[in-house]
Scaffold this motif. Structure first.
Motif, PDB file in Angstrom:
ATOM      1  N   ARG A 113     -43.565  32.647  65.768  1.00 28.07           N
ATOM      2  CA  ARG A 113     -43.329  32.414  67.046  1.00 28.07           C
ATOM      3  C   ARG A 113     -41.851  32.588  67.493  1.00 28.07           C
ATOM      4  N   GLY A 114     -40.932  32.833  66.783  1.00 26.59           N
ATOM      5  CA  GLY A 114     -39.495  32.933  66.830  1.00 26.59           C
ATOM      6  C   GLY A 114     -38.971  31.458  66.872  1.00 26.59           C
ATOM      7  N   ALA A 115     -39.574  30.555  66.296  1.00 26.07           N
ATOM      8  CA  ALA A 115     -39.005  29.055  66.285  1.00 26.07           C
ATOM      9  C   ALA A 115     -37.919  29.031  65.179  1.00 26.07           C
ATOM     10  N   THR A 116     -36.814  28.189  65.207  1.00 26.00           N
ATOM     11  CA  THR A 116     -35.808  27.795  64.150  1.00 26.00           C
ATOM     12  C   THR A 116     -36.782  26.587  63.360  1.00 26.00           C
ATOM     13  N   VAL A 117     -37.205  26.739  62.060  1.00 24.23           N
ATOM     14  CA  VAL A 117     -38.022  25.786  61.465  1.00 24.23           C
ATOM     15  C   VAL A 117     -37.019  25.082  60.366  1.00 24.23           C
ATOM     16  N   ILE A 118     -37.146  23.872  60.739  1.00 20.31           N
ATOM     17  CA  ILE A 118     -36.497  22.471  59.792  1.00 20.31           C
ATOM     18  C   ILE A 118     -37.613  22.318  58.944  1.00 20.31           C
TER      19      ILE A 118
ATOM     20  N   GLY B 277     -36.645  30.532  69.693  1.00 25.10           N
ATOM     21  CA  GLY B 277     -35.414  29.801  69.861  1.00 25.10           C
ATOM     22  C   GLY B 277     -35.403  28.433  69.842  1.00 25.10           C
ATOM     23  N   GLU B 278     -36.570  27.949  69.990  1.00 19.32           N
ATOM     24  CA  GLU B 278     -36.586  26.510  70.094  1.00 19.32           C
ATOM     25  C   GLU B 278     -36.542  26.039  68.474  1.00 19.32           C
ATOM     26  N   THR B 279     -36.108  24.707  68.360  1.00 23.52           N
ATOM     27  CA  THR B 279     -36.237  24.138  66.802  1.00 23.52           C
ATOM     28  C   THR B 279     -37.343  23.334  66.746  1.00 23.52           C
ATOM     29  N   VAL B 280     -37.890  23.552  65.308  1.00 24.04           N
ATOM     30  CA  VAL B 280     -39.194  22.723  65.053  1.00 24.04           C
ATOM     31  C   VAL B 280     -38.829  21.998  64.040  1.00 24.04           C
ATOM     32  N   LEU B 281     -39.396  20.747  63.787  1.00 29.05           N
ATOM     33  CA  LEU B 281     -39.064  19.888  62.567  1.00 29.05           C
ATOM     34  C   LEU B 281     -40.534  19.990  62.039  1.00 29.05           C
ATOM     35  N   ILE B 282     -40.729  19.922  60.691  1.00 30.10           N
ATOM     36  CA  ILE B 282     -41.981  20.157  60.056  1.00 30.10           C
ATOM     37  C   ILE B 282     -41.818  19.088  58.956  1.00 30.10           C
ATOM     38  N   SER B 283     -42.623  17.839  59.166  1.00 26.04           N
ATOM     39  CA  SER B 283     -42.687  16.709  58.004  1.00 26.04           C
ATOM     40  C   SER B 283     -43.843  16.681  57.329  1.00 26.04           C
TER      41      SER B 283
ATOM     42  N   ALA C 295     -34.040  23.494  55.021  1.00 24.69           N
ATOM     43  CA  ALA C 295     -34.688  22.570  54.333  1.00 24.69           C
ATOM     44  C   ALA C 295     -33.848  21.162  54.340  1.00 24.69           C
ATOM     45  N   VAL C 296     -34.618  20.058  54.667  1.00 27.44           N
ATOM     46  CA  VAL C 296     -33.918  18.781  54.744  1.00 27.44           C
ATOM     47  C   VAL C 296     -34.700  17.651  53.723  1.00 27.44           C
ATOM     48  N   ASP C 297     -33.953  17.069  53.064  1.00 30.43           N
ATOM     49  CA  ASP C 297     -34.307  16.018  51.910  1.00 30.43           C
ATOM     50  C   ASP C 297     -34.983  14.931  52.653  1.00 30.43           C
ATOM     51  N   PRO C 298     -36.411  14.763  52.695  1.00 32.47           N
ATOM     52  CA  PRO C 298     -37.139  13.715  53.456  1.00 32.47           C
ATOM     53  C   PRO C 298     -36.545  12.128  53.067  1.00 32.47           C
ATOM     54  N   ALA C 299     -35.704  11.982  52.030  1.00 34.57           N
ATOM     55  CA  ALA C 299     -34.988  10.952  51.742  1.00 34.57           C
ATOM     56  C   ALA C 299     -34.007  10.607  52.470  1.00 34.57           C
ATOM     57  N   ASP C 300     -33.374  11.389  53.284  1.00 32.30           N
ATOM     58  CA  ASP C 300     -32.287  11.282  54.066  1.00 32.30           C
ATOM     59  C   ASP C 300     -32.415  12.239  55.362  1.00 32.30           C
ATOM     60  N   LEU C 301     -33.859  11.979  55.940  1.00 36.12           N
ATOM     61  CA  LEU C 301     -34.424  12.544  57.070  1.00 36.12           C
ATOM     62  C   LEU C 301     -33.477  12.645  58.317  1.00 36.12           C
ATOM     63  N   ALA C 302     -33.093  11.584  58.844  1.00 35.59           N
ATOM     64  CA  ALA C 302     -32.401  11.490  60.157  1.00 35.59           C
ATOM     65  C   ALA C 302     -31.001  11.781  59.874  1.00 35.59           C
TER      66      ALA C 302
END
Length: 307
Positions: A168-173, A145-151, A193-200
């Motif tokens: 592990r059940g994480a929500t992956v960005i 249930g936790e959110t994990v950002l992978i850059s 999926a998030v564009d690294p050019a507009d990450l924040a």
């Protein structure tokens, strides 16, 4: 034996003939069938590891290996000639590597048997990147249930990390450019999926209060750490140390430790279908230079080498 090596700092790696190494006490000689390209290889080529390792020229490229034991050194137990093995070249100096017909490696660390159901191409691309991903995910220990950002999600380490975090059940960005990269990371299980050019902006849209954990495998480490929720966990394979006072985050760096237990677990996960080895392309040994160039220009997943 055939090998791909470079003779000085800044030199282009070329195919050369070298003597077959002799395994020292506590080592085994592996006849290599497959290897793969890693970021470590670029660091070695660029001379960035001066002062960390002694370079014994000519330096053979390649940290990964998969093949079979051809000879054993004095005192080796548990491995025998003919055993199918894979792992990571762990030596105190840079000289021998996996882009060669033979390599001598330690017998008690960085090596494991290849189980049935794991082929050489998969095993040759699994060791270093798989270990780094598992060590990084273990370091942030995401809960269901936790959110994990992978850059840096589209590289070899990132591709493994996505799968391990999702398991592990994480929500992956995952960071990925629109189009083919986005299809790649979502195909591995990433929820967003998030564009690294507009990450924040993109991450804040998905996690307004911040993410619970972040894996910094590429990109701006401070920008990644800034997206953590208060008390969040940050781990970097790039040796980046963010300001932990801001937001009370915890931070650590990871250097891959390919223990027998880690390699066994990764291999078992692949055989069981829980982990996919994302080999994008395989090159013959003679085209290693092209593989390194393609890796430098950016790729999705792993680039394999066949010997």
């Amino acid at each position: 034996m055939r090998a791909v090596a470079f003779h000085d700092f800044g030199a282009t790696p070329t195919s050369i003939e070298l003597p077959v190494p002799e395994p020292a006490a506590g080592e085994v000689l592996v006849q290599v069938v497959a290897s793969s390209v890693n970021g470590f290889d670029l660091a070695a080529l660029g001379g960035y590891l001066k002062g960390v390792y002694e370079y014994e020229f000519p330096v053979v490229i390649g940290k990964d290996f998969a093949g079979r034991v051809a000879a054993t050194g004095e005192g080796v137990t548990g491995l025998a000639v003919g055993d199918e093995v894979f792992g990571v070249v762990l030596r105190p100096t840079l000289g021998q590597g996996g882009f060669a017909e033979y390599v001598a490696v330690t017998a008690d660390h960085g090596i494991a048997p290849i189980p049935d159901g794991l082929d050489h191409a998969q095993a040759g691309a699994l060791g270093l990147a798989g270990t780094a991903a598992l060590n990084a995910v273990d370091a942030v220990a995401p809960l269901a249930g936790e959110t994990v950002l992978i850059s840096g999600a589209t590289g070899g380490v990132g591709a493994f990390a996505i799968q391990l975090a999702v398991a592990r059940g994480a929500t992956v960005i995952a960071t990925a450019a629109p189009g083919e990269q986005t299809a790649f990371v979502t195909g591995l299980g990433a929820h967003h999926a998030v564009d690294p050019a507009d990450l924040a902006v993109r991450v804040r849209e998905l996690a307004p209060d911040g993410v619970d954990a972040a894996l910094h495998l590429a990109g701006d480490g401070d920008a990644v750490a800034a997206l953590l929720a208060p008390g969040g966990r940050f781990v970097s394979t790039m040796h980046h140390a963010p300001d932990t006072a801001a937001g009370g985050i915890t931070a650590s760096t990871v250097m891959a430790d390919p223990s027998r237990a880690t390699l066994d677990r990764l291999a078992a996960d692949v055989v069981a279908g829980r982990l996919r080895v994302p080999v994008a392309r395989v090159y013959p040994l003679e085209e290693s230079g092209r593989a390194i160039a393609d890796f430098t220009n950016g790729t999705m997943g792993k680039l394999g080498i066949t010997i």
